[in-house]
Design an enzyme around this catalytic site. Structure first.
Site, PDB file in Angstrom:
ATOM      1  N   GLU A  71      -0.455   4.815  -6.105  1.00  0.00           N
ATOM      2  CA  GLU A  71      -0.093   3.609  -6.835  1.00  0.00           C
ATOM      3  C   GLU A  71       1.395   3.961  -7.600  1.00  0.00           C
ATOM      4  N   PHE A 122      -5.114  -0.247   3.009  1.00  0.00           N
ATOM      5  CA  PHE A 122      -4.137  -0.715   2.783  1.00  0.00           C
ATOM      6  C   PHE A 122      -3.066   0.757   3.268  1.00  0.00           C
ATOM      7  N   ARG A 167     -14.272   2.941  -8.099  1.00  0.00           N
ATOM      8  CA  ARG A 167     -13.280   2.102  -8.627  1.00  0.00           C
ATOM      9  C   ARG A 167     -12.006   1.921  -7.467  1.00  0.00           C
ATOM     10  N   SER A 168     -11.728   3.059  -6.842  1.00  0.00           N
ATOM     11  CA  SER A 168     -10.764   3.079  -6.122  1.00  0.00           C
ATOM     12  C   SER A 168     -11.076   1.968  -4.684  1.00  0.00           C
ATOM     13  N   ILE A 201      -4.531   7.396   3.221  1.00  0.00           N
ATOM     14  CA  ILE A 201      -4.943   6.139   3.099  1.00  0.00           C
ATOM     15  C   ILE A 201      -6.633   5.960   2.727  1.00  0.00           C
ATOM     16  N   LEU A 205       0.380   1.776   3.541  1.00  0.00           N
ATOM     17  CA  LEU A 205       1.816   1.829   3.057  1.00  0.00           C
ATOM     18  C   LEU A 205       2.371   3.253   3.128  1.00  0.00           C
ATOM     19  N   THR A 206       1.637   4.277   2.527  1.00  0.00           N
ATOM     20  CA  THR A 206       2.427   5.552   2.521  1.00  0.00           C
ATOM     21  C   THR A 206       2.650   6.407   3.789  1.00  0.00           C
ATOM     22  N   SER A 253       6.668   7.971  -2.447  1.00  0.00           N
ATOM     23  CA  SER A 253       7.094   7.453  -3.568  1.00  0.00           C
ATOM     24  C   SER A 253       8.467   6.223  -3.161  1.00  0.00           C
ATOM     25  N   LEU A 274       0.648  -4.078  -5.181  1.00  0.00           N
ATOM     26  CA  LEU A 274       0.390  -2.996  -6.076  1.00  0.00           C
ATOM     27  C   LEU A 274       0.223  -3.153  -7.469  1.00  0.00           C
TER      28      LEU A 274
HETATM   29  P1  TGC Z   1      13.512  -2.260  -5.395  1.00  0.00           P
HETATM   30  O1  TGC Z   1      14.789  -2.581  -4.814  1.00  0.00           O
HETATM   31  O2  TGC Z   1      13.184  -1.941  -6.728  1.00  0.00           O
HETATM   32  O3  TGC Z   1      12.329  -3.506  -4.999  1.00  0.00           O
HETATM   33  C1  TGC Z   1      12.453  -4.088  -3.760  1.00  0.00           C
HETATM   34  C2  TGC Z   1      11.980  -5.464  -4.128  1.00  0.00           C
HETATM   35  O4  TGC Z   1      10.767  -5.861  -4.660  1.00  0.00           O
HETATM   36  C3  TGC Z   1      10.668  -6.143  -6.202  1.00  0.00           C
HETATM   37  N1  TGC Z   1       9.877  -5.415  -6.803  1.00  0.00           N
HETATM   38  C4  TGC Z   1       8.703  -5.707  -7.249  1.00  0.00           C
HETATM   39  N2  TGC Z   1       7.995  -6.891  -6.909  1.00  0.00           N
HETATM   40  C5  TGC Z   1       6.627  -6.962  -7.536  1.00  0.00           C
HETATM   41  N3  TGC Z   1       6.188  -5.967  -8.133  1.00  0.00           N
HETATM   42  C6  TGC Z   1       6.744  -4.897  -8.431  1.00  0.00           C
HETATM   43  N4  TGC Z   1       6.338  -3.887  -9.207  1.00  0.00           N
HETATM   44  C7  TGC Z   1       8.150  -4.550  -7.909  1.00  0.00           C
HETATM   45  N5  TGC Z   1       9.054  -3.656  -8.014  1.00  0.00           N
HETATM   46  C8  TGC Z   1      10.153  -4.002  -7.209  1.00  0.00           C
HETATM   47  C9  TGC Z   1      12.140  -5.967  -6.492  1.00  0.00           C
HETATM   48  O5  TGC Z   1      12.510  -7.380  -7.468  1.00  0.00           O
HETATM   49  C10 TGC Z   1      13.041  -6.273  -5.219  1.00  0.00           C
HETATM   50  O6  TGC Z   1      12.869  -7.881  -4.857  1.00  0.00           O
HETATM   51  P2  TGC Z   1      14.096  -8.479  -4.184  1.00  0.00           P
HETATM   52  O7  TGC Z   1      13.570  -9.799  -4.055  1.00  0.00           O
HETATM   53  O8  TGC Z   1      15.379  -7.985  -4.804  1.00  0.00           O
HETATM   54  O9  TGC Z   1      14.138  -7.880  -2.945  1.00  0.00           O
HETATM   55  O10 TGC Z   1      12.909  -1.228  -4.496  1.00  0.00           O
HETATM   56  P3  TGC Z   1      13.095   0.401  -4.157  1.00  0.00           P
HETATM   57  O11 TGC Z   1      13.085   0.780  -2.768  1.00  0.00           O
HETATM   58  O12 TGC Z   1      14.276   0.957  -4.783  1.00  0.00           O
HETATM   59  O13 TGC Z   1      11.638   0.982  -4.857  1.00  0.00           O
HETATM   60  C11 TGC Z   1      11.447   0.779  -5.953  1.00  0.00           C
HETATM   61  C12 TGC Z   1      10.114   1.660  -6.256  1.00  0.00           C
HETATM   62  C13 TGC Z   1      10.417   3.145  -6.326  1.00  0.00           C
HETATM   63  C14 TGC Z   1       9.915   1.333  -7.675  1.00  0.00           C
HETATM   64  C15 TGC Z   1       9.031   1.398  -5.438  1.00  0.00           C
HETATM   65  O14 TGC Z   1       9.393   1.991  -4.126  1.00  0.00           O
HETATM   66  C16 TGC Z   1       7.615   2.019  -5.932  1.00  0.00           C
HETATM   67  O15 TGC Z   1       6.947   1.446  -6.592  1.00  0.00           O
HETATM   68  N6  TGC Z   1       7.256   3.259  -5.092  1.00  0.00           N
HETATM   69  C17 TGC Z   1       6.131   3.749  -5.328  1.00  0.00           C
HETATM   70  C18 TGC Z   1       5.241   3.655  -4.179  1.00  0.00           C
HETATM   71  C19 TGC Z   1       3.735   3.290  -4.640  1.00  0.00           C
HETATM   72  O16 TGC Z   1       3.303   2.944  -5.582  1.00  0.00           O
HETATM   73  N7  TGC Z   1       2.901   3.309  -3.567  1.00  0.00           N
HETATM   74  C20 TGC Z   1       1.556   3.103  -3.476  1.00  0.00           C
HETATM   75  C21 TGC Z   1       0.868   3.094  -2.027  1.00  0.00           C
HETATM   76  S1  TGC Z   1      -0.647   2.533  -2.079  1.00  0.00           S
HETATM   77  C22 TGC Z   1      -1.767   3.334  -3.022  1.00  0.00           C
HETATM   78  O17 TGC Z   1      -1.214   4.256  -3.482  1.00  0.00           O
HETATM   79  C23 TGC Z   1      -3.242   2.830  -2.904  1.00  0.00           C
HETATM   80  S2  TGC Z   1      -4.319   3.857  -3.775  1.00  0.00           S
HETATM   81  C24 TGC Z   1      -5.410   2.991  -3.663  1.00  0.00           C
HETATM   82  C25 TGC Z   1      -6.929   3.459  -4.280  1.00  0.00           C
HETATM   83  O18 TGC Z   1      -7.399   4.312  -3.734  1.00  0.00           O
HETATM   84  O19 TGC Z   1      -7.001   2.968  -5.341  1.00  0.00           O
HETATM   85  P1  FAD Z   2       6.259  12.118  -3.157  1.00  0.00           P
HETATM   86  O1  FAD Z   2       6.974  10.895  -2.967  1.00  0.00           O
HETATM   87  O2  FAD Z   2       6.852  13.085  -2.087  1.00  0.00           O
HETATM   88  O3  FAD Z   2       6.535  12.625  -4.480  1.00  0.00           O
HETATM   89  C1  FAD Z   2       6.533  14.276  -4.783  1.00  0.00           C
HETATM   90  C2  FAD Z   2       7.029  14.357  -6.202  1.00  0.00           C
HETATM   91  O4  FAD Z   2       8.544  13.999  -6.663  1.00  0.00           O
HETATM   92  C3  FAD Z   2       6.072  13.578  -7.561  1.00  0.00           C
HETATM   93  O5  FAD Z   2       5.879  14.489  -8.512  1.00  0.00           O
HETATM   94  C4  FAD Z   2       7.041  12.498  -7.457  1.00  0.00           C
HETATM   95  O6  FAD Z   2       6.739  12.123  -8.977  1.00  0.00           O
HETATM   96  C5  FAD Z   2       8.469  12.872  -7.543  1.00  0.00           C
HETATM   97  N1  FAD Z   2       9.347  12.197  -7.622  1.00  0.00           N
HETATM   98  C6  FAD Z   2       9.808  11.252  -6.529  1.00  0.00           C
HETATM   99  N2  FAD Z   2      10.986  10.552  -6.552  1.00  0.00           N
HETATM  100  C7  FAD Z   2      11.457  11.070  -7.827  1.00  0.00           C
HETATM  101  C8  FAD Z   2      12.562  10.600  -8.373  1.00  0.00           C
HETATM  102  N3  FAD Z   2      13.481   9.746  -7.880  1.00  0.00           N
HETATM  103  N4  FAD Z   2      12.979  11.487  -9.714  1.00  0.00           N
HETATM  104  C9  FAD Z   2      12.172  12.643  -9.817  1.00  0.00           C
HETATM  105  N5  FAD Z   2      11.132  12.744  -9.362  1.00  0.00           N
HETATM  106  C10 FAD Z   2      10.783  11.871  -8.311  1.00  0.00           C
HETATM  107  N6  FAD Z   2      -1.224   5.326  -0.040  1.00  0.00           N
HETATM  108  C11 FAD Z   2      -1.513   4.075   0.567  1.00  0.00           C
HETATM  109  O7  FAD Z   2      -0.423   3.385   0.992  1.00  0.00           O
HETATM  110  N7  FAD Z   2      -2.849   3.767   0.519  1.00  0.00           N
HETATM  111  C12 FAD Z   2      -3.662   4.229   0.015  1.00  0.00           C
HETATM  112  O8  FAD Z   2      -4.848   3.840   0.161  1.00  0.00           O
HETATM  113  C13 FAD Z   2      -3.599   5.463  -0.480  1.00  0.00           C
HETATM  114  N8  FAD Z   2      -4.732   6.183  -1.077  1.00  0.00           N
HETATM  115  C14 FAD Z   2      -4.379   7.252  -1.570  1.00  0.00           C
HETATM  116  C15 FAD Z   2      -5.539   8.401  -1.961  1.00  0.00           C
HETATM  117  C16 FAD Z   2      -5.521   9.565  -2.325  1.00  0.00           C
HETATM  118  C17 FAD Z   2      -6.397  10.495  -2.523  1.00  0.00           C
HETATM  119  C18 FAD Z   2      -4.205  10.142  -2.393  1.00  0.00           C
HETATM  120  C19 FAD Z   2      -3.708  11.407  -3.219  1.00  0.00           C
HETATM  121  C20 FAD Z   2      -2.943   9.278  -2.405  1.00  0.00           C
HETATM  122  C21 FAD Z   2      -3.222   7.938  -1.776  1.00  0.00           C
HETATM  123  N9  FAD Z   2      -2.111   6.983  -1.386  1.00  0.00           N
HETATM  124  C22 FAD Z   2      -2.258   5.899  -0.876  1.00  0.00           C
HETATM  125  C23 FAD Z   2      -0.835   7.445  -1.479  1.00  0.00           C
HETATM  126  C24 FAD Z   2       0.110   7.594  -2.761  1.00  0.00           C
HETATM  127  O9  FAD Z   2       0.514   6.421  -2.953  1.00  0.00           O
HETATM  128  C25 FAD Z   2       1.097   8.627  -2.706  1.00  0.00           C
HETATM  129  O10 FAD Z   2       0.648   9.704  -2.699  1.00  0.00           O
HETATM  130  C26 FAD Z   2       2.232   8.476  -3.808  1.00  0.00           C
HETATM  131  O11 FAD Z   2       2.799   7.377  -3.847  1.00  0.00           O
HETATM  132  C27 FAD Z   2       3.086   9.667  -3.740  1.00  0.00           C
HETATM  133  O12 FAD Z   2       3.648   9.753  -2.652  1.00  0.00           O
HETATM  134  P2  FAD Z   2       3.658  11.419  -2.223  1.00  0.00           P
HETATM  135  O13 FAD Z   2       2.508  11.787  -2.126  1.00  0.00           O
HETATM  136  O14 FAD Z   2       4.582  11.278  -0.853  1.00  0.00           O
HETATM  137  O15 FAD Z   2       4.781  12.122  -3.027  1.00  0.00           O
END
Ligand code: TGC
Ligand code: FAD
Length: 387
Positions: free
Chosen positions: A367, A133, A94-95, A167, A135-136, A142, A243
């Site tokens: 995510e 993709f 699925r990933s 990634i 990003l991280t 986070s 995302l």
């Molecule tokens: P913040 O000020 O909240 O937002 C910046 C701008 O973005 C807009 N926005 C969104 N737009 C669409 N969808 C969302 N979910 C949105 N959340 C926020 C927001 O309105 C703002 O727009 P504008 O026009 O005002 O500029 O930004 P922040 O820096 O305070 O961060 C918010 C936070 C913590 C929620 C965000 O950074 C976050 O979601 N962090 C988690 C990061 C994450 O999910 N990383 C995933 C990496 S990719 C991955 O993990 C792939 S795994 C793939 C796999 O194998 O399946």
């Molecule tokens: P951190 O951000 O360091 O977080 C550490 C802990 O702190 C967590 O428990 C978190 O919940 C907590 N925390 C963070 N902020 C706060 C807060 N404000 N208050 C309280 N607690 C908080 N990324 C990509 O870009 N592309 C990919 O394809 C991708 N694939 C991945 C595949 C795998 C197998 C894994 C494990 C990760 C992947 N990621 C990818 C990265 C993933 O999105 C990050 O691991 C995730 O977003 C968390 O970031 P981090 O691991 O740096 O943890």
């Protein structure tokens, strides 16, 4: 009267159209025939089954919601069903589809130029190319707004410097969607494998998602033309929009992993005899099974309703966040309890619950972690950002 289907207690399947049922059953057959027989071995060997990529493409599972460009043009319920069935097999499969579809093709489709769309989308749809993709970064996934990867403009070109961590498909991908800070904020660039200064390294010894390939990427003075920049991806918002699509798929996928765990526990406790009777005739096992089905049924209804909202373009970010976190949490708790109901046998790869449980530790982290999604929901409830 009969009894409800334990794996679809509120008959969500009856709400599907004939086309959606066809998609579900086709993917289910593929998983039963081609994923389930090999996946434990892939998990043990830390091997992503690349041989499945052409089959996933043949079935139209890459970029399934995109219209045109060789994509299937399906609705969100169908996309959800694809994710659910694939994750019933393994989160790694699925990933791969989430990354290729929601994060790579989605980014190009939504934020790319027509030239980028026509060049990349058909190739990605037919599995001739794989994407990732990026990003991280290692200093804080986070909080991607504080990314350190930098893109600097030099006339008609850009140079990229920095590193990305964790990634999915990073070392297999032909093209990486790389998010980098510029003087004008966050932008996205398409960086092709083999570009000078672009290196990848597979991350070994993961205890979770072992059948998925995860990598670190490094960019040292990587030169790309302006035509490699996604022109409409201006700001972190664009990455977060991608995302949201993938998080939606995960909310469905988690139901698939949970279903497989419950199915396994139901069969095991029926055939296991202890204290002179089948295990499933004991009160404690029945309440645990009932609790697992309660959690699954809630997750399925949330996923189905979210798809309805997405079909109408009415799903809000906080609704996606609650569904992603809540459904994965439910699946993880279900997987752990089903593992326990299998006793010692549950710790082996002969049965799926522990594999799902280990995978779901990643799924609840990537995510957006559980805490991040709780804070997104908290912000929606109070109007106050705690980030
Ligand atoms: P913040 O000020 O909240 O937002 C910046 C701008 O973005 C807009 N926005 C969104 N737009 C669409 N969808 C969302 N979910 C949105 N959340 C926020 C927001 O309105 C703002 O727009 P504008 O026009 O005002 O500029 O930004 P922040 O820096 O305070 O961060 C918010 C936070 C913590 C929620 C965000 O950074 C976050 O979601 N962090 C988690 C990061 C994450 O999910 N990383 C995933 C990496 S990719 C991955 O993990 C792939 S795994 C793939 C796999 O194998 O399946
Ligand atoms: P951190 O951000 O360091 O977080 C550490 C802990 O702190 C967590 O428990 C978190 O919940 C907590 N925390 C963070 N902020 C706060 C807060 N404000 N208050 C309280 N607690 C908080 N990324 C990509 O870009 N592309 C990919 O394809 C991708 N694939 C991945 C595949 C795998 C197998 C894994 C494990 C990760 C992947 N990621 C990818 C990265 C993933 O999105 C990050 O691991 C995730 O977003 C968390 O970031 P981090 O691991 O740096 O943890």
């Amino acid at each position: 009267m009969g009894s409800p289907d334990p794996l679809d207690f509120y008959a969500v399947g009856a709400l599907l159209s004939d086309d959606e049922r066809l998609v579900r059953d086709t993917v289910a057959r593929f998983v039963d025939r081609e994923v389930t027989p090999i996946i434990a071995e892939c998990f043990a060997a830390e091997r992503f089954p690349v041989e499945l990529v052409p089959r996933l493409a043949e079935l139209g599972l890459f970029g399934a919601t995109i219209r045109g460009y060789g994509c299937a043009g399906l609705g969100y319920t169908a996309y959800g069903l694809i994710c659910e069935e694939l994750e019933r097999g393994d989160s790694s499969v699925r990933s791969c589809v989430s990354v290729q579809s929601s994060l790579v093709m989605g980014a190009i489709h939504q934020f790319g130029s027509e030239e980028q769309r026509s060049h990349w989308l058909p190739e990605l749809a037919r599995g001739a190319k794989l994407g990732c993709f990026a990003l991280t970064e290692s200093h804080g996934g986070s909080d991607p707004a504080r990314m350190r990867t930098r893109a600097r403009r030099h006339g008609g070109d850009w140079t990229l410097d920095g590193a990305k961590h964790w990634i999915t498909n990073g070392a297999l991908a032909d093209v990486a969607v790389v998010w980098a800070m510029t003087d004008d904020g966050v932008n996205a660039f398409l960086v092709e494998r083999g570009a000078s200064g672009f290196e990848s390294r597979v991350i070994k010894n993961k205890m979770s998602l072992r059948a998925s390939s995860t990598a670190e990427l490094a960019f040292t003075d990587v030169r790309v033309p302006e035509s490699a920049r996604l022109p409409e991806a201006n700001g972190l918002k664009a990455a977060l929009q991608c995302l949201d699509e993938a998080r939606f798929g995960i909310a469905w996928g988690a139901c698939g992993a949970a279903r497989d765990c419950i199915d396994t526990a139901l069969r095991y406790t029926e055939s296991r005899e202890l204290f002179g009777r089948p295990l499933n005739q004991t009160q404690l096992i029945q309440t645990r099974l009932a609790d697992a089905v309660r959690k699954l049924a809630g997750a399925q209804l949330v996923a189905w309703r979210l798809a309805q909202l997405k079909e109408r373009g009415a799903a809000m970010n906080a609704q996606v966040s609650l569904a992603k976190w809540s459904n994965v949490r439910a699946a993880l708790d279900i997987a752990r309890d089903c593992r326990d109901m299998l006793g010692a046998a549950g710790i082996t790869l002969d049965h799926s619950p522990m594999r799902h449980m280990l995978n779901l530790e990643t799924v609840i982290t990537y995510e957006g972690t559980q805490s991040i999604h709780e804070l997104i929901v908290g912000r929606a409830l109070t109007g106050q950002s705690a980030f």
